[in-house]
Every structure is written in structure tokens, then in C-alpha cells.
Design a protein around this motif. Structure first.
Motif, short mmCIF file in Angstrom:
data_model
loop_
_atom_site.label_atom_id
_atom_site.label_comp_id
_atom_site.label_asym_id
_atom_site.label_seq_id
_atom_site.Cartn_x
_atom_site.Cartn_y
_atom_site.Cartn_z
N ILE A 1 -7.98 81.66 -84.66
CA ILE A 1 -9.21 82.44 -84.28
C ILE A 1 -10.48 81.64 -83.98
N ILE A 2 -10.78 80.50 -84.87
CA ILE A 2 -11.85 79.71 -84.87
C ILE A 2 -11.62 78.66 -83.71
N ILE A 3 -10.34 78.53 -83.37
CA ILE A 3 -10.22 77.42 -82.15
C ILE A 3 -10.39 78.35 -80.98
N ALA A 4 -9.87 79.62 -80.83
CA ALA A 4 -9.98 80.40 -79.64
C ALA A 4 -11.61 80.76 -79.27
N ALA B 1 -11.66 68.06 -81.34
CA ALA B 1 -11.31 67.70 -82.72
C ALA B 1 -10.98 68.91 -83.57
N LEU B 2 -11.47 70.15 -83.42
CA LEU B 2 -10.64 71.09 -84.19
C LEU B 2 -9.32 71.47 -83.51
N GLU B 3 -8.96 71.29 -82.31
CA GLU B 3 -7.98 71.66 -81.79
C GLU B 3 -6.86 70.48 -82.40
N GLY B 4 -7.11 69.13 -82.21
CA GLY B 4 -6.47 68.07 -82.65
C GLY B 4 -6.13 68.14 -84.26
#
Length: 231
Positions: free
Chosen positions: A98-101, A116-119
Motif C-alpha cells: 500500500i505504501i509503495i502504491a 528506494a522504497l520499491e527497491g
């Protein structure tokens, strides 16, 4: 004519109920260790010829805490602890998704933060799946063997129960986890995979063996303070 020699039946194993605060503390620690190790496991780590992941120093602690729960509270409670810990891990993984989306800022800082979050957290759902299946199988075997041995030896030979159950549990856990997680952290050839499995198994087992005196001391400490132990 002499009668056959008889031996007294072994006393049933002692366990505590989960009414005190000690169980909840150990369970919370297990859940936190699992969540953090799942995040760390998304990073491949190379230390000289050794290939592992960023959660290598955390995950053995989950098994040590599992040994504490199995020995003090029994197999059924340990199984509930395993399921509860992984339910929290799945919840954490859902939160990462959810945070990434969520839409972020459009500037360069926002874009770099999103990348950075996605990685860092993007691979975690597959790591959680690997950890879920591996830990469910490995920790269940670990707990079952420990409690089964306790039913035969009673309070004696705790060190033997911990070490014997660890070898079986850690092997199953490591094989399942590495098979699913290897591709996420960038391991693609068989040699690196075999290194990953072997190092993971030997390292986790060695850590548990080295911590046997500490694990034994913690178990004894909790047993003496659990009012329902053996009641």
C-alpha cells in the motif's frame, strides 16, 4: 522363578499455560524478528566467497525463540505462535504494498524516494511467501521433534532436544526458503544457489548450537517464573 523386571513409565512432559505475560513477550519478539529478517532477506550479501542475505543475523533468533515456546508451552502453543507471527508478517507485507502504491511527490526527491522504497520493500512479498512456507515447515518439524523428545526424557537432556530439533528444522527451512527467495535477491546460477543453501544451513545451525547455553538459561528462567509450569 523370577518375575520380569518392570520399569516405571516416564512422567508426562510438563508445560505451562499461556496466561502469564512471558508468552506474549516471547511471541512479540518472534514476530518482530521475522518481519525484520524478511526485509533484510531482500538484499543479497557477499562476504568473500560466502553468499547469503541481509537477514542472516536475525533469522536464527526466531528459531531460538521457537525453541523457548516449544519447550515451555508445548507443540500446540508453538504452532499458534508460528501462525500468529506469519499473519503479522503478511500484514506487514500488505502495508508495504500500500505504501509503495500510494501517489508520491513529483519532484526528484519524491521520485528517488519512491525508487528506494520499491527497491527495498518491493521484493518483500515473495520473501514473505518463501519465509512463510519455510518457517511453517521447518519450525513445525523443529517444535514437533523437541516436544516428542521431551515426552521421552522429561526435563533431562534439554541441550540434546534443542540441537537435534535444530538440525532437522533448519535444513528443511533453509532449502525451502532459498529455493523461493534466490531469484529475488539475484541468485541465478546453481553454484551460487548451492552456496546460498549450504552457508545458510550451516550458519543457522551453528548459531543455534552456540546459543544453546543461552537458550537453556532463558528456558530455565521462564520455567521457574511460570506459576503454571508443570501444574
Amino acid at each position: 522363578m523370577t518375575s520380569a523386571q518392570t520399569f516405571p513409565a516416564p512422567a508426562p512432559p510438563k508445560f505451562a499455560s499461556i496466561g502469564s505475560s512471558y508468552f506474549s513477550i516471547v511471541l512479540a519478539l518472534m514476530a518482530v524478528v521475522l518481519i525484520l529478517s524478511n526485509i533484510g532477506a531482500s538484499k543479497g550479501v557477499a562476504i568473500g566467497p560466502i553468499i547469503t542475505d541481509g537477514g542472516f543475523f536475525l533469522f536464527p533468533l526466531a528459531y531460538i525463540l521457537g525453541d523457548v515456546i516449544s519447550e515451555v508451552y508445548g507443540f500446540k502453543v508453538a504452532r499458534k505462535a508460528i501462525l500468529a507471527s506469519f499473519a503479522l508478517s503478511v500484514f506487514a507485507s500488505l502495508c508495504y504494498w500500500i505504501i509503495i502504491a500510494l501517489p508520491g511527490f513529483d519532484d526528484d526527491f519524491g521520485a528517488s524516494k519512491q525508487a528506494a522504497l520499491e527497491g527495498a520493500l518491493g521484493p518483500v512479498p515473495q520473501i514473505v511467501l518463501a519465509s512463510l512456507l519455510a518457517f511453517l515447515a521447518g519450525q513445525t518439524i523443529n517444535s514437533w521433534i523437541l516436544v516428542k523428545m521431551k515426552s521421552r526424557t522429561g526435563e533431562k537432556s534439554l541441550w540434546a532436544r534443542i540441537m537435534s530439533s535444530s538440525v532437522a528444522g533448519e535444513f528443511v527451512d533453509t532449502l525451502i526458503f532459498c529455493s523461493i527467495a534466490a531469484s529475488v535477491i539475484g541468485i541465478s546460477d546453481f553454484g551460487s544457489f548451492a552456496n546460498y543453501v549450504l552457508v545458510g544451513f550451516l550458519y543457522k545451525t551453528l548459531v543455534e548450537f552456540l546459543f544453546v547455553p543461552v537458550t537453556t538459561a532463558v528456558i530455565g528462567w521462564i520455567k521457574r517464573r511460570e506459576p503454571s509450569y508443570g501444574a
